[in-house]
Design a protein around this motif. Sequence first.
Motif, mmCIF file in Angstrom:
data_model
loop_
_atom_site.group_PDB
_atom_site.id
_atom_site.type_symbol
_atom_site.label_atom_id
_atom_site.label_comp_id
_atom_site.label_asym_id
_atom_site.label_seq_id
_atom_site.Cartn_x
_atom_site.Cartn_y
_atom_site.Cartn_z
ATOM 1 N N SER A 118 0.828 -1.207 0.000
ATOM 2 C CA SER A 118 0.000 0.000 0.000
ATOM 3 C C SER A 118 0.862 1.257 0.000
ATOM 4 C CB SER A 118 -0.935 -0.005 1.216
ATOM 5 O OG SER A 118 -0.242 0.288 2.414
ATOM 6 N N MET A 119 2.004 1.197 0.685
ATOM 7 C CA MET A 119 2.899 2.352 0.719
ATOM 8 C C MET A 119 3.435 2.665 -0.674
ATOM 9 S SD MET A 119 4.813 1.349 4.286
ATOM 10 C CE MET A 119 6.004 2.702 4.328
ATOM 11 N N TRP A 120 3.797 1.638 -1.427
ATOM 12 C CA TRP A 120 4.253 1.856 -2.806
ATOM 13 C C TRP A 120 3.111 2.413 -3.659
ATOM 14 C CZ3 TRP A 120 8.851 2.498 -4.518
ATOM 15 C CH2 TRP A 120 9.949 1.815 -3.968
ATOM 16 N N ALA A 121 1.915 1.856 -3.476
ATOM 17 C CA ALA A 121 0.777 2.323 -4.280
ATOM 18 C C ALA A 121 0.462 3.787 -4.001
ATOM 19 C CB ALA A 121 -0.444 1.447 -3.988
ATOM 20 N N ASP A 140 -7.795 7.580 2.836
ATOM 21 C CA ASP A 140 -7.378 7.858 1.467
ATOM 22 C C ASP A 140 -6.269 6.936 0.982
ATOM 23 O OD1 ASP A 140 -9.208 9.855 1.405
ATOM 24 O OD2 ASP A 140 -7.789 11.513 1.260
ATOM 25 N N HIS A 141 -5.828 6.005 1.819
ATOM 26 C CA HIS A 141 -4.757 5.102 1.434
ATOM 27 C C HIS A 141 -5.271 3.937 0.589
ATOM 28 C CE1 HIS A 141 -1.349 6.787 3.624
ATOM 29 N NE2 HIS A 141 -2.167 7.032 4.624
ATOM 30 N N ASP A 142 -4.346 3.286 -0.081
ATOM 31 C CA ASP A 142 -4.650 2.058 -0.800
ATOM 32 C C ASP A 142 -5.295 1.054 0.160
ATOM 33 O OD1 ASP A 142 -3.822 0.305 -3.382
ATOM 34 O OD2 ASP A 142 -3.508 -0.878 -1.560
ATOM 35 N N GLY A 143 -6.307 0.332 -0.316
ATOM 36 C CA GLY A 143 -7.084 -0.552 0.538
ATOM 37 C C GLY A 143 -6.305 -1.656 1.217
ATOM 38 N N ARG A 144 -5.139 -1.997 0.682
ATOM 39 C CA ARG A 144 -4.358 -3.061 1.307
ATOM 40 C C ARG A 144 -3.792 -2.656 2.658
ATOM 41 N NH1 ARG A 144 -0.948 -4.165 -4.109
ATOM 42 N NH2 ARG A 144 -1.348 -1.918 -4.194
#
Length: 358
Positions: A118-121, A140-144
């Motif tokens: 998720s951090m990379w996304a 607002d972060h990637d769902g993973r």
Amino acid sequence: MDYVTSTAIDPAKLDAIVSRAIGDLSAGYGGVMISIGNRLGLYKAMAGAGPLTSRELASRTTCAERYVREWLNSQVAGGYLAYHAATDRFELTPEQALVLANDDSPVFVAGAWAVPASMWADEDKALEAFRTGSGIPWGDHDGRLYCGVASFYRNAYKASLVPEWLPSLDGIIEKLTAGASVADVGCGYGHSTVMMAEAFPASRFRGFDTHHKSVLEARKIAADAGVADRATFEQARAEDYPGAGYDLICFFDCLHDMGDPLAAAKHAARMLAPGGTVMLVEPFANDRVEDNISPVARLYYAASTTICCAHAISDGGRTVLGAQAGEARLRDLFYKAGFTHFRRAMATPFNLILEARL
């Protein structure tokens, strides 16, 4: 740009930093392999099965053998599988299974690789935040991120919360056994809330979180565990969640994410019953940067940069603690909130367990 300087380069120091960088790069590649193995059930299919050929594992998991074979080789190279060269078979040892296949194990880490994914996304969002000073709300972060964080903490809590952490607090086990009112602030998926509800059926638990999807997941987890009658979940902020007279208020790895942790501590002081306790669980950290040089500290600082600090800034950023705040800063914050008692109840390599009372 010319990076060559007149300073003499120490070959040994250069080799050391290059080796570290290659090791980190290898770990990043390896994390993708671990996530694939976890999501496809490759580790679970190998657990307890003894030595297997790539074809046998492919058959067990309905995957393509050529991909499976290359994946197996990557696992041997990384030290996550044993290889029997004489028979060209691969084996997941019992110790490896605890880390990679048993998702109830306290040392299971395979699911946690969703967090760096998720951090990379979210890298572009992080770049923008760095350049502008803006924040990134949790939602607002990637769902993973959400399932990865839940996976990372769930099993550690399962192994320690009820048998070790709660007993380290003065008088709490007796209150919970007799029947107490408990608030779990920043509960996320509610694993901690549900574990306590399962262990102490006479008590009542209310979980609060600002993230709507996490609250919905927490309700489902409580229902599946059969404790929805005594573990409820609501969307609310740490500064204004409802109720009063709580015997125990818990903050599990969340206070440092808040934009105004002092306001959260002050609200907890108002919500406590006479003689009540705040249980503050925070990432383990020493008080000085030079004393936080370790793989665990590095992990926490990295997550803090793009997730914890980013959310706190988006949440007003009055005090951005970060995930390595340390005991001294946390003690000072609770004293400012009106608490007169603050102590370290215990510590693990990953967490500080702190007790605060008025």
